[in-house]
Design a protein around this motif. Structure first.
Motif, PDB file in Angstrom:
ATOM      1  N   ALA A  70       0.825  -1.208   0.000  1.00 15.74           N
ATOM      2  CA  ALA A  70       0.000   0.000   0.000  1.00 15.74           C
ATOM      3  C   ALA A  70       0.863   1.263   0.000  1.00 15.74           C
ATOM      4  N   PHE A  71       2.139   1.149   0.452  1.00 18.90           N
ATOM      5  CA  PHE A  71       2.985   2.339   0.543  1.00 18.90           C
ATOM      6  C   PHE A  71       4.427   2.115   0.103  1.00 18.90           C
ATOM      7  N   TYR A  72       4.818   0.872  -0.120  1.00 15.10           N
ATOM      8  CA  TYR A  72       6.226   0.552  -0.406  1.00 15.10           C
ATOM      9  C   TYR A  72       6.375   0.095  -1.852  1.00 15.10           C
ATOM     10  N   SER A  73       7.298   0.720  -2.595  1.00 16.93           N
ATOM     11  CA  SER A  73       7.485   0.392  -4.012  1.00 16.93           C
ATOM     12  C   SER A  73       8.807  -0.306  -4.297  1.00 16.93           C
ATOM     13  N   GLY A  74       9.592  -0.588  -3.241  1.00 22.85           N
ATOM     14  CA  GLY A  74      10.853  -1.295  -3.433  1.00 22.85           C
ATOM     15  C   GLY A  74      10.639  -2.780  -3.678  1.00 22.85           C
ATOM     16  N   MET A  75      11.736  -3.528  -3.690  1.00 28.21           N
ATOM     17  CA  MET A  75      11.678  -4.950  -3.989  1.00 28.21           C
ATOM     18  C   MET A  75      11.436  -5.776  -2.723  1.00 28.21           C
ATOM     19  N   ILE A  76      10.660  -6.838  -2.857  1.00 25.64           N
ATOM     20  CA  ILE A  76      10.405  -7.766  -1.760  1.00 25.64           C
ATOM     21  C   ILE A  76      10.772  -9.173  -2.204  1.00 25.64           C
ATOM     22  N   MET A  77      11.695  -9.790  -1.469  1.00 27.58           N
ATOM     23  CA  MET A  77      12.052 -11.189  -1.700  1.00 27.58           C
ATOM     24  C   MET A  77      11.539 -12.009  -0.527  1.00 27.58           C
ATOM     25  N   VAL A  78      10.674 -12.958  -0.800  1.00 35.23           N
ATOM     26  CA  VAL A  78      10.093 -13.799   0.237  1.00 35.23           C
ATOM     27  C   VAL A  78      10.954 -15.045   0.423  1.00 35.23           C
ATOM     28  N   VAL A  79      11.158 -15.414   1.676  1.00 35.20           N
ATOM     29  CA  VAL A  79      11.881 -16.648   2.006  1.00 35.20           C
ATOM     30  C   VAL A  79      10.862 -17.662   2.493  1.00 35.20           C
ATOM     31  N   THR A  80      10.798 -18.797   1.825  1.00 32.44           N
ATOM     32  CA  THR A  80       9.812 -19.819   2.183  1.00 32.44           C
ATOM     33  C   THR A  80      10.500 -21.118   2.561  1.00 32.44           C
ATOM     34  N   ALA A  81       9.842 -21.892   3.437  1.00 32.28           N
ATOM     35  CA  ALA A  81      10.299 -23.250   3.739  1.00 32.28           C
ATOM     36  C   ALA A  81       9.758 -24.189   2.667  1.00 32.28           C
ATOM     37  N   ALA A  82      10.416 -25.289   2.466  1.00 31.31           N
ATOM     38  CA  ALA A  82      10.025 -26.227   1.417  1.00 31.31           C
ATOM     39  C   ALA A  82       8.590 -26.711   1.594  1.00 31.31           C
ATOM     40  N   GLU A  83       8.138 -26.781   2.859  1.00 32.75           N
ATOM     41  CA  GLU A  83       6.798 -27.311   3.105  1.00 32.75           C
ATOM     42  C   GLU A  83       5.705 -26.245   3.043  1.00 32.75           C
ATOM     43  N   ASP A  84       6.094 -24.966   2.845  1.00 26.13           N
ATOM     44  CA  ASP A  84       5.078 -23.920   2.740  1.00 26.13           C
ATOM     45  C   ASP A  84       4.144 -24.203   1.575  1.00 26.13           C
ATOM     46  N   GLU A  85       2.876 -23.943   1.772  1.00 25.10           N
ATOM     47  CA  GLU A  85       1.890 -24.249   0.753  1.00 25.10           C
ATOM     48  C   GLU A  85       1.636 -23.077  -0.204  1.00 25.10           C
ATOM     49  N   MET A  86       2.295 -21.957   0.033  1.00 28.48           N
ATOM     50  CA  MET A  86       2.100 -20.801  -0.845  1.00 28.48           C
ATOM     51  C   MET A  86       2.677 -21.107  -2.226  1.00 28.48           C
ATOM     52  N   SER A  87       1.887 -20.966  -3.254  1.00 32.48           N
ATOM     53  CA  SER A  87       2.365 -21.203  -4.613  1.00 32.48           C
ATOM     54  C   SER A  87       3.107 -19.974  -5.120  1.00 32.48           C
ATOM     55  N   GLU A  88       3.860 -20.145  -6.210  1.00 32.60           N
ATOM     56  CA  GLU A  88       4.557 -19.016  -6.815  1.00 32.60           C
ATOM     57  C   GLU A  88       3.559 -17.929  -7.209  1.00 32.60           C
ATOM     58  N   VAL A  89       2.453 -18.327  -7.833  1.00 32.06           N
ATOM     59  CA  VAL A  89       1.444 -17.359  -8.272  1.00 32.06           C
ATOM     60  C   VAL A  89       0.907 -16.573  -7.087  1.00 32.06           C
ATOM     61  N   SER A  90       0.624 -17.259  -5.985  1.00 31.30           N
ATOM     62  CA  SER A  90       0.096 -16.588  -4.797  1.00 31.30           C
ATOM     63  C   SER A  90       1.088 -15.573  -4.246  1.00 31.30           C
ATOM     64  N   LEU A  91       2.365 -15.940  -4.211  1.00 29.52           N
ATOM     65  CA  LEU A  91       3.396 -15.038  -3.695  1.00 29.52           C
ATOM     66  C   LEU A  91       3.484 -13.772  -4.545  1.00 29.52           C
ATOM     67  N   PHE A  92       3.457 -13.938  -5.853  1.00 27.22           N
ATOM     68  CA  PHE A  92       3.554 -12.771  -6.723  1.00 27.22           C
ATOM     69  C   PHE A  92       2.299 -11.910  -6.652  1.00 27.22           C
ATOM     70  N   LYS A  93       1.153 -12.528  -6.471  1.00 28.17           N
ATOM     71  CA  LYS A  93      -0.090 -11.764  -6.318  1.00 28.17           C
ATOM     72  C   LYS A  93      -0.090 -10.955  -5.026  1.00 28.17           C
ATOM     73  N   LEU A  94       0.592 -11.470  -4.008  1.00 27.80           N
ATOM     74  CA  LEU A  94       0.698 -10.746  -2.739  1.00 27.80           C
ATOM     75  C   LEU A  94       1.548  -9.491  -2.878  1.00 27.80           C
ATOM     76  N   GLY A  95       2.428  -9.464  -3.876  1.00 29.52           N
ATOM     77  CA  GLY A  95       3.302  -8.312  -4.070  1.00 29.52           C
ATOM     78  C   GLY A  95       4.772  -8.648  -4.020  1.00 29.52           C
ATOM     79  N   ALA A  96       5.123  -9.936  -3.874  1.00 29.63           N
ATOM     80  CA  ALA A  96       6.531 -10.326  -3.874  1.00 29.63           C
ATOM     81  C   ALA A  96       7.117 -10.190  -5.278  1.00 29.63           C
ATOM     82  N   ASP A  97       8.397  -9.801  -5.346  1.00 30.68           N
ATOM     83  CA  ASP A  97       9.093  -9.706  -6.628  1.00 30.68           C
ATOM     84  C   ASP A  97       9.889 -10.968  -6.934  1.00 30.68           C
ATOM     85  N   ASP A  98      10.213 -11.723  -5.882  1.00 27.05           N
ATOM     86  CA  ASP A  98      10.968 -12.967  -6.046  1.00 27.05           C
ATOM     87  C   ASP A  98      10.816 -13.776  -4.763  1.00 27.05           C
ATOM     88  N   TYR A  99      11.183 -15.028  -4.831  1.00 25.89           N
ATOM     89  CA  TYR A  99      11.176 -15.835  -3.608  1.00 25.89           C
ATOM     90  C   TYR A  99      12.337 -16.818  -3.669  1.00 25.89           C
TER      91      TYR A  99
END
Length: 230
Positions: A70-99
């Motif tokens: 809502a206020f930040y325009s920089g880059m966000i890299m998400v760190v996930t565990a192998a067992e996390d159920e978040m899909s790549e599509v979901s992460l990018f829809k959240l606003g992540a630039d990479d994971y």
């Protein structure tokens, strides 16, 4: 590559190793462990990159990522565990630039950071080109309505700024009085209305006060105005 990083990681061992490794690579790193502090830190530090673990105390990485956009325009890299159920599509829809997945290998992390920063700089340069215009050492920024000459700010009214920006965007070309009136808010065009002439006169005085002697605003009889090199 110059880069300010905010690391949000609650695992003391991983956080400490990541911070030490990135600082050894020349990055500036701020590290916090509590998700509830994340949004305030992102807002106050305005880092180039946020490295964000998903599983955090206080506030989840998912919520942080979504709300930060809502206020930040920089880059966000998400760190996930192998067992996390978040899909790549979901992460990018959240606003992540990479994971990147755990366990994180240092050389892979650095390579991904460098790639993100190249993208970030290209985006910044593209955005800057949309707002910045210049002529004869005078620079105007339409995004924040500021003008500078040799990095010194010019003290202009709103209408003076609008006229200067128009003349700079058309440097060397004649801009009609009618066009000037359309651009400057609050002036209706009329061949008998001298309001625009008064504003041009005021702008000329401001340029002289700023010791700008290599550019002048010429009056083109029965046509309009032209910014030219003196």
């Amino acid at each position: 590559m110059d880069c300010n990083i905010l690391l949000i990681e609650d695992d003391m061992h991983i956080g400490n190793l990541t911070k030490m490794f990135l600082e050894a690579e020349g990055y500036t790193v701020n590290w916090i462990e509590d998700g509830s502090m994340a949004l305030n830190k992102i807002d106050s530090l305005k880092p180039d990159l946020v490295i964000l673990d998903l599983m955090l105390p206080g506030k989840s990485g998912v919520d942080i990522c979504r709300e930060a956009r809502a206020f930040y325009s920089g880059m966000i890299m998400v760190v996930t565990a192998a067992e996390d159920e978040m899909s790549e599509v979901s992460l990018f829809k959240l606003g992540a630039d990479d994971y990147i997945t755990k366990p994180v290998r240092g050389h892979i992390l650095v390579a991904r950071i460098e790639a993100l920063m190249r993208r970030y700089k290209l985006v910044q340069e593209a955005e800057k080109s949309l707002y910045i215009s210049d002529a004869y050492g005078i620079v105007v920024n339409s995004e924040n309505q500021t003008a500078y000459y040799e990095q010194k700010p010019l003290n202009l009214t709103n209408s003076e700024f609008e006229i200067l920006q128009l003349l700079i965007e058309n440097k060397g070309k004649t801009v009609s009085r009618e066009h000037c009136c359309r651009v400057v808010r609050g002036i209706e065009y009329s061949s008998y209305n001298r309001s625009i002439d008064m504003r041009i006169s005021g702008l000329r005085k401001k340029l002289i006060q700023a010791e700008i002697y290599n550019a002048i605003i010429k009056t083109v009889r029965n046509q309009g105005y032209r910014l030219v090199k003196a």
